[in-house]
Enzyme design. Structure first.
Site, PDB file in Angstrom:
ATOM      1  N   ARG B 608       0.837  -1.196   0.000  1.00 20.82           N
ATOM      2  CA  ARG B 608       0.000   0.000   0.000  1.00 20.82           C
ATOM      3  C   ARG B 608       0.876   1.253   0.000  1.00 20.82           C
ATOM      4  NH1 ARG B 608      -3.953   1.243   5.067  1.00 20.82           N
ATOM      5  NH2 ARG B 608      -5.669   2.254   3.964  1.00 20.82           N
ATOM      6  N   PRO B 612       1.048   8.951  -2.320  1.00 21.61           N
ATOM      7  CA  PRO B 612       1.694   8.788  -3.637  1.00 21.61           C
ATOM      8  C   PRO B 612       2.628   9.942  -3.998  1.00 21.61           C
ATOM      9  CG  PRO B 612      -0.706   8.588  -3.809  1.00 21.61           C
ATOM     10  CD  PRO B 612      -0.407   8.967  -2.397  1.00 21.61           C
ATOM     11  N   LYS B 613       2.375  11.114  -3.434  1.00 19.04           N
ATOM     12  CA  LYS B 613       3.199  12.269  -3.788  1.00 19.04           C
ATOM     13  C   LYS B 613       4.588  12.166  -3.142  1.00 19.04           C
ATOM     14  CE  LYS B 613       2.754  17.272  -4.140  1.00 19.04           C
ATOM     15  NZ  LYS B 613       1.874  18.408  -3.828  1.00 19.04           N
ATOM     16  N   THR B 614       4.609  11.975  -1.831  1.00 20.14           N
ATOM     17  CA  THR B 614       5.911  11.849  -1.172  1.00 20.14           C
ATOM     18  C   THR B 614       6.579  10.532  -1.569  1.00 20.14           C
ATOM     19  OG1 THR B 614       4.782  11.022   0.788  1.00 20.14           O
ATOM     20  CG2 THR B 614       5.383  13.344   0.782  1.00 20.14           C
ATOM     21  N   GLN B 618      10.268  10.078  -3.049  1.00 20.32           N
ATOM     22  CA  GLN B 618      11.253   9.146  -2.511  1.00 20.32           C
ATOM     23  C   GLN B 618      11.933   8.387  -3.635  1.00 20.32           C
ATOM     24  OE1 GLN B 618      12.504   9.437   0.461  1.00 20.32           O
ATOM     25  NE2 GLN B 618      11.940   7.427   1.211  1.00 20.32           N
ATOM     26  N   LYS B 681       5.053  -2.119   2.349  1.00 23.48           N
ATOM     27  CA  LYS B 681       6.325  -2.857   2.297  1.00 23.48           C
ATOM     28  C   LYS B 681       7.552  -1.934   2.319  1.00 23.48           C
ATOM     29  CE  LYS B 681       5.605  -5.638  -1.293  1.00 23.48           C
ATOM     30  NZ  LYS B 681       5.762  -6.797  -2.204  1.00 23.48           N
ATOM     31  N   GLY B 682       7.327  -0.650   2.186  1.00 20.75           N
ATOM     32  CA  GLY B 682       8.473   0.262   2.302  1.00 20.75           C
ATOM     33  C   GLY B 682       9.044   0.633   0.948  1.00 20.75           C
ATOM     34  N   GLY B 684      11.606   3.519   0.781  1.00 18.59           N
ATOM     35  CA  GLY B 684      12.621   4.551   0.950  1.00 18.59           C
ATOM     36  C   GLY B 684      13.916   4.264   0.217  1.00 18.59           C
ATOM     37  N   GLU B 685      14.227   2.994   0.025  1.00 14.35           N
ATOM     38  CA  GLU B 685      15.556   2.655  -0.488  1.00 14.35           C
ATOM     39  C   GLU B 685      15.518   2.016  -1.865  1.00 14.35           C
ATOM     40  OE1 GLU B 685      18.047   1.681   2.905  1.00 14.35           O
ATOM     41  OE2 GLU B 685      16.220   1.341   4.044  1.00 14.35           O
TER      42      GLU B 685
END
Lengths: 332, 723
Positions: B608, B612-614, B618, B681-682, B684-685
Site C-alpha cells: 500500500r 503517492p506524492k511523497t 522518494q 512494504k516500504g 525509501g531505499e
C-alpha cells in the site's frame, strides 16, 4: 580562517597604494575563489583589499571593433553582453560553461584570470604541493591526477588551469591591462599565465603590487564563427576534462583563419599554435583537423589517470572544428 | 486549503505538512538551536596518517589565539567511561574509537584535538595552529592489499544471519554443465554521504543533565550511546532532532561531533556547538564501502537460470567490522536451483563504513543485474524476457512464499511507459535527433520489507484536535506527513486537526528511521495508538458511532493512549520484499563518449502507498542517487596513505539538475494482506537499487561496450587504460 585587515578601496589609487604598502595583501573581487581558499587555509592574507567599488565594471567598444572589458565585470554580465555574444560567441559560451549561475553572478573577469588550480592535493593542506609550499613535493605525480594537465607540465607540478573564460581569451589573443603605482602595462593573455617549470607557485606574470584593470579583445572576423566545447563528468558545475575554444574561417575549401585553445589539459590556458600552424591554408577537412590536433598534442605527457585526455582532446578539437563548418564544408 | 475527507486520507497525494515551515526557513535544524547564553564553537583537528601514535601535540599557539576557550587533546580531555554500547546500527564486531582518550590513530581524518572558541572563525583558526606529529605505524592503505586479507564478517554477524557463505545446491557443478555461461567482475567505488546538511551538534549540560540538539535518524540511540560514553543514566540525556537536512543513512550512528560537543561543553561549562566541515564529512562519517564483485551465471538456451555464483568483498575498518547483506538478493530474486554466494570484508586503515540508502542491495543487485544483461546478450534474448522467465512466487533461499511479488507487473508497467518495445536489440543501432548513440537498459530492484517494534502516543484534545507523537525522525521521506495521514484516517479527524510530532527522546520510543521500515513499524503504532485513543474517548460517552470532535468537546479534557506494537511471526511465514523494475535511456556522444541519461522509468510493487506524492519523491530522489553512482560519484582514496583526496562537493560529483532528465516512477496496485497491519512494504531505499545497472546496461546497448567499473566515466567508455 586567519584574521585579516579589511580595506574597502574607494578608488584605484587607494587600492594601488594599499597593495604596494602591504606585501601580503589580496584584492577581493567576487571572492568566489579567494574566500574558499582562505577558508581552506591555503590563502592567508594579512590584508584584504575590497575592490568592488572601483569603476572597472564597464564593457566598451574599442575603435576598430575590439572590446574592452573592465576587470570587475561579472562573468554572467559579460556572457550576456550583446557585443560579446555577437562578436565573440566563443567567449560567451566559455563563460556559461563555467561554474554555476550563482558563482558567475559573483565572479569577476579579473578574478577568473587569477583563479587557482583544482588539483585535489593543492586543496588538501595535509598533502605536499609545490604550488602551495615550494619545495614540498608533488603528491599528484604518483597519486590521483585525473584532473591535472598533460601539456606544459614539469616534474614539479601537473596542475591544470581551471578557467573556461581564459581558454576563449587565449584563442582570441586578448590582452590584460594591469596597473600599479609604477604605471600601466599590457600583457597578452597567452603570456599572462606561466608554465610551472621549477616555480609552480608563481602562476602569472602579475607582480604582487599590480591590479588587473581590464581585458582587451582585438577584433577578429573569424570569431563570429566560433564555439566552445567542454567535456566534463556532469552536465553543469564541473571543471573541464577537456575543453576547446575554436574560431574558424574557411575560404574556397581552405582554412583562412583558425584559432584554437584548449582547457583542462594545460598547466595554463593552452593556445594551440602548433595546431593553428598545421591548419593554416590546409583543406577544411576532418582529416586536417585531426592532423592539427595530433600535432598540438604530440608534446603531451599522459599519466595513468589522465592519459585519456590526449585522445579525448584530439576528438574534441576535431568535433568542434567540424561543427564550425556549414553542411557544404564552408563557414558562414 | 479545503478540509480533506478523513476516511480517504491514506492513499492521497497530500503535500508535506512541514513544507511551508521548511520553505519559509521556520524549520530549525540541529546547529541552529539556541542553547542559551555562552554558546561557544568547536573546531576539530584531524589526523593526517592512516595508522600510528601521536608523538607530540603542541597546542600553545592555539591556546594563545584570540577568543580561544580551550583546546582539548588526548592529554587533557576528560577520561570517559565509554561503557559498551551496541545499537542496531553499530557494527556488532569491534569497538568505536574512543575520542581523545589515547594517542592512537586508526585512520586518516580521525579527530585528535578540538579547539573551542568564542566564534566559529576563532575556533577554526585555533585548530589550524595545533601542531601534531605522529609515529606512523604500518597500515593497510590500498584496497587491493586489504582484499588479499579479506575475512568472513565474523561470529556476531553470523548471529544476525550474515554468514559470509550462502546458497543452495552445487553451483560449481551446475555452472560447469550449463550450456550458456557468463562470468564478470564488477567494481564499485566508495560512495560518501553528502547530505546538504553536514552533521552537527549543540550540547548543553545543566545540573548534570545533558541536552543534545543533533542531526540524527535515531534520537534514542544517540541518547543511549552518550549515556554509555559519559556513564550517565539514559534519563539524564535528552536528544532533540526535529528536522534533518537529508541523511540517507549518515544519521544512523552518532559521529565524533556528538561526543566532542558534549565532552567540550562539560569541560568548559558552556554550551558548545560542533559542526563537521564538508571535508570532515569524508573522514569522520561512514560511507558505502568500496567493493568488488564477481558473478557467474549459467543458463539453458531458453534462458532458464541453472546456476548463480556471486562473490563479493567490501572494505571495512581495522577497529570495527562493517558488513552488509550484499549477496542476499542473488539467493532470492530469481528462480535458480544451484546458487553459491561468498561475501568477505577487507579490513583497511580507514574509518568504518556505514549504511547508505539501500545498503548491500544497491551493491549486490548492481553486479547481479549487470550480469543478467550480459547473460541476455549471450543468449541473444530480450533482457526483460530473461528476468520474466526466471520469475518466482517462492523465495527459494528460504522455501517460503513471497508475501506479495509484482516483479512481472512492474516490468510490464514500466516497460510500457518507457517504450521498451521500440528498442532495437542490436547494440549501437539507435540514434537520437542529435546523432547521439541511444541505449535502453533495464534492471530489477528489490528491498526487504522489515518491521520493528514501535511506540506512539495519541493525545486527543477538547477542541477536537489531536497531537500524535513518537521519537522518530523525518530525514526527508515525509514522515511528518504520512503519519499525520494515518492518524487522521484512524481517528476520523480532518488532516488539519491532527499534528504529528517527532525527534525528541521525551516522546514514545520509535525504531531507528531507516531500513524503509518506518511506515510498517511506526505507522502500525500510530494506527494502534489512534484507534485506542478513539476507542477510549467514545467509550467515555458510551457511543461507538459518534463524531469524535463532538465527543472530545463533550468530554472537555484530553484523552490519551500510548501503544506499543511489534511484529508477529508473519515474516517467518512469508518472505516479504518490495520489488521493482527500472528502465534507463542513455545518450552517448559518439565522438566524446559522454553519457547522459534523458530518462529513467521505474515501476514498483511496495504494497500500500500511503502518500503517492511523497512516495514518488522518494523514488525519484533515489533514482538520482543511483544516477550519481552510475556516472559521477566516487571517493578517491589515495592508495599510498588511505587519505580521501576529493573531499569536497566540487570534486566529489553528485548529479546536478542539468544531469537529471525525465524521471518517472509509478506504483503497481498491490495488496499485501500478510506483511503488516497497514499492508505497506516500504519504498525509501528501493528507488536507488538497480538504477546504476540499468544505466550500465543501456550504455552497453548504446555502444557495445561493457563498463564494469563504476562510475561510467568518459575514459571508461572510450576504452582507455584506467586504474
Amino acid at each position: 580562517m586567519r584574521s585579516f585587515a579589511y580595506l574597502s578601496a574607494p578608488d584605484i589609487d587607494t587600492a594601488l597604494h594599499a597593495v604596494s604598502a602591504e606585501p601580503n595583501a589580496k584584492f577581493l573581487g567576487g571572492g568566489t575563489n579567494l574566500v574558499d581558499l582562505m577558508r581552506e587555509e591555503i590563502e592567508q592574507p594579512d590584508t584584504v583589499i575590497d575592490i568592488t567599488r572601483l569603476p572597472l565594471a564597464e564593457v566598451a567598444e574599442l575603435p576598430g571593433g575590439g572590446v574592452r572589458v573592465g576587470a570587475l565585470v561579472r562573468n554572467s554580465h559579460l556572457a550576456a553582453h550583446p557585443l560579446i555574444r555577437e562578436r565573440y560567441p566563443v567567449l560567451s559560451q566559455a563563460i556559461l560553461h563555467g561554474a554555476s549561475g550563482q558563482l558567475r553572478n559573483m565572479a569577476t573577469v579579473g578574478g577568473n584570470l587569477l583563479q587557482r588550480t583544482r588539483c585535489v592535493y593543492f586543496y588538501d593542506t595535509a598533502s605536499p604541493c609545490n604550488k602551495r609550499e615550494p619545495g614540498a613535493g608533488c603528491a599528484a605525480a604518483e597519486g590521483f591526477h585525473r584532473n591535472t594537465a598533460v601539456l606544459g607540465t614539469s616534474e614539479h607540478c601537473l596542475a591544470a588551469h581551471p578557467s573556461d573564460m581564459c581558454v576563449a581569451l587565449a584563442a582570441l589573443d586578448a590582452a590584460v591591462e594591469v596597473r600599479s603605482v609604477r604605471g600601466v602595462r599590457r600583457i597578452p593573455v597567452t603570456d599572462f599565465h606561466r608554465l610551472p617549470g621549477a616555480t609552480p607557485h608563481v602562476e602569472s606574470d602579475l607582480a604582487p603590487d599590480e591590479l588587473v584593470t581590464a581585458v582587451e579583445i582585438p577584433p577578429l572576423r573569424a570569431a563570429a564563427n566560433s564555439r566552445y566545447r567542454k567535456v566534463r563528468d556532469r552536465a553543469s558545475y564541473a571543471f573541464a576534462l577537456v575543453s576547446v575554444a575554436a574560431a574558424l574561417e574557411v575560404e574556397d575549401g581552405r582554412v583562412r583563419t583558425a584559432r584554437l585553445a584548449l582547457g583542462g589539459v594545460g598547466t595554463r590556458p593552452w593556445r594551440a599554435r602548433e595546431a593553428e600552424r598545421v591548419l593554416a591554408d590546409a583543406p577544411a577537412t576532418e582529416e586536417a583537423f585531426d592532423r592539427a590536433a595530433e600535432a598540438e598534442l604530440a608534446a603531451a605527457v599522459g599519466r595513468p589517470d589522465n592519459a585519456f585526455k590526449i585522445d579525448l582532446a584530439r576528438r574534441t578539437v576535431t568535433a568542434v572544428l567540424r561543427r564550425l563548418l556549414t553542411t557544404d564544408g564552408s563557414t558562414p | 486549503m479545503t478540509s480533506t475527507a478523513a476516511a480517504s486520507v491514506v492513499g492521497q497525494p497530500v503535500s508535506r505538512v512541514d513544507g511551508p515551515l521548511k520553505v519559509a526557513g521556520g524549520a530549525t535544524y540541529a546547529a541552529e538551536f539556541d542553547p542559551g547564553p555562552g554558546l561557544c564553537h568547536g573546531a576539530i583537528v584531524t589526523s593526517t596518517v592512516a595508522s600510528g601514535r601521536i608523538a607530540s601535540i603542541d597546542t600553545a599557539a592555539a591556546e594563545a589565539a584570540p577568543g580561544v576557550v580551550a583546546v582539548l587533546t588526548h592529554r587533557n580531555a576528560p577520561v570517559l567511561p565509554y561503557h559498551e554500547h551496541k545499537g542496531l546500527t553499530d557494527p556488532p564486531e569491534g569497538e568505536r574509537i574512543h575520542l581523545l582518550q589515547d594517542d592512537r590513530v586508526r585512520h586518516q581524518g580521525q579527530p585528535v584535538a578540538l579547539a573551542v572558541a568564542e566564534t566559529l572563525e576563532e575556533a577554526v583558526y585555533a585548530a589550524s595552529l595545533v601542531r601534531v606529529s605522529y609515529r606512523p605505524e604500518s597500515a593497510v592503505t590500498a584496497f587491493s592489499d586489504a582484499v588479499a586479507h579479506a575475512v568472513p564478517p565474523g561470529p556476531r554477524y553470523r548471529d544476525r544471519g550474515l554468514e559470509g557463505d550462502g546458497g543452495r545446491g552445487d553451483a560449481d557443478a551446475a555452472l560447469g554443465a550449463a550450456p550458456v555461461r557468463i562470468e564478470a567482475e564488477y567494481v564499485m567505488p566508495r560512495l560518501n554521504h553528502n547530505p546538504i546538511e553536514p552533521h552537527g551538534t549543540v550540547a548543553r549540560w545543566s545540573e548534570g543533565e545533558l541536552t543534545l540538539w543533533d542531526k540524527t535518524q535515531w534520537v534514542d540511540n544517540v541518547r543511549a550511546e552518550m549515556a554509555a560514553v559519559f556513564g550517565l543514566p539514559p534519563d539524564r540525556v535528552r536528544v532533540v532532532s526535529p528536522f534533518v537536512g537529508g541523511a540517507f543513512g549518515s544519521g544512523l550512528r552518532p559521529w565524533a561531533n556528538v561526543t566532542l560537543a558534549a565532552m567540550a561543553s562539560r569541560h568548559v561549562d558552556r554550551p558548545v556547538k560542533v559542526v563537521l566541515t564538508r571535508r570532515q564529512m569524508f573522514g569522520i562519517t561512514g560511507y558505502r564501502p568500496r567493493s568488488t564483485h564477481r558473478v557467474a551465471l549459467g543458463a539453458d538456451r531458453d534462458g532458464q537460470l541453472l546456476a548463480i555464483r556471486h562473490e563479493g568483498v567490501s572494505e571495512t575498518s581495522t577497529y570495527e567490522t562493517y558488513a552488509e547483506e550484499q549477496l542476499g538478493s542473488s539467493e532470492y530474486l530469481y528462480a535458480c536451483r544451484d546458487v553459491a554466494t561468498r561475501y568477505r570484508v577487507a579490513p583497511r586503515n580507514v574509518q568504518t563504513p556505514n549504511d547508505m540508502r539501500g545498503p548491500g542491495k544497491v551493491t549486490g543487485v548492481h553486479a547481479l543485474e549487470c550480469a543478467m544483461d550480459e547473460l541476455a546478450a549471450a543468449l541473444d534474448m530480450d533482457p526483460v524476457e530473461l528476468r520474466l522467465r526466471n520469475d518466482t512466487i517462492v523465495d527459494q533461499s528460504t522455501g517460503v512464499p513471497f508475501s506479495s511479488r509484482s516483479l512481472r507487473e512492474c516490468y510490464q508497467a514500466a516497460g510500457e511507459r518507457f517504450g521498451w518495445s521500440r528498442r532495437n536489440p542490436r547494440p549501437g543501432a539507435m540514434r537520437d535527433e542529435r546523432g547521439r548513440l541511444v541505449g535502453y537498459g533495464c534492471a530489477s530492484a528489490t528491498w526487504p520489507a522489515m518491521r520493528q517494534a514501535a511506540e506512539a502516543r495519541a493525545r486527543l484534545l477538547p477542541d477536537g484536535s489531536a497531537v500524535v507523537s513518537s521519537s522518530s525522525s523525518d530525514m526527508g521521506p515525509g514522515t511528518y506527513t504520512s503519519m499525520t495521514q494515518v492518524a487522521a484516517e484512524t481517528l476520523g479527524l480532518p488532516l488539519e486537526r491532527v499534528r504529528f510530532e517527532l525527534g525528541d527522546t521525551r516522546m514514545p520510543t520509535a525504531p531507528v528511521h531507516g531500513g524503509s521500515w518506518t511506515m510498517a513499524s511506526l505507522g502500525s503504532a500510530v494506527q494502534a495508538a489512534c484507534a485506542e485513543a478513539r476507542r477510549r474517548a467514545l467509550a467515555e460517552i458510551g457511543r461507538a458511532d459518534a463524531d469524535l470532535a463532538a465527543v472530545l468537546r463533550q468530554i472537555g479534557e484530553p484523552v490519551e493512549a500510548t501503544v506499543r506494537t511489534e511484529p508477529g511471526d508473519e515474516l517467518r511465514r512469508y518472505s516479504a520484499h518490495s520489488f521493482g523494475a527500472v528502465f534507463a535511456e542513455v545518450a552517448v556522444d559518439p565522438d566524446l563518449c559522454t553519457v547522459r541519461v534523458p530518462r529513467l522509468v521505474g515501476a514498483y510493487g511496495v504494497g500500500r502507498v500511503v502518500n503517492p506524492k511523497t512516495a514518488r519523491s522518494q523514488i525519484t530522489g533515489g533514482m538520482v542517487m543511483g544516477m550519481g553512482m552510475a556516472l559521477t560519484e566516487r571517493t578517491e582514496v589515495d592508495p599510498r596513505d588511505a587519505r580521501p583526496v576529493n573531499s569536497s562537493l566540487a570534486d566529489y560529483l553528485v548529479p546536478v539538475n542539468a544531469d537529471v532528465g525525465e524521471l518517472d516512477a509509478v506504483f503497481v496496485d498491490e495488496e499485501d494482506p500478510h506483511v503488516n497491519p497497514l499492508g505497506v512494504k516500504g519504498l525509501g531505499e528501493i528507488g536507488t537499487v538497480g538504477v546504476a545497472a540499468a544505466i550500465c546496461n543501456a550504455v552497453y546497448h548504446a555502444t557495445g561496450r561493457r563498463v564494469r567499473e563504476l562510475p561510467v566515466t568518459v575514459e571508461r567508455v572510450l576504452g582507455a587504460a584506467v586504474r
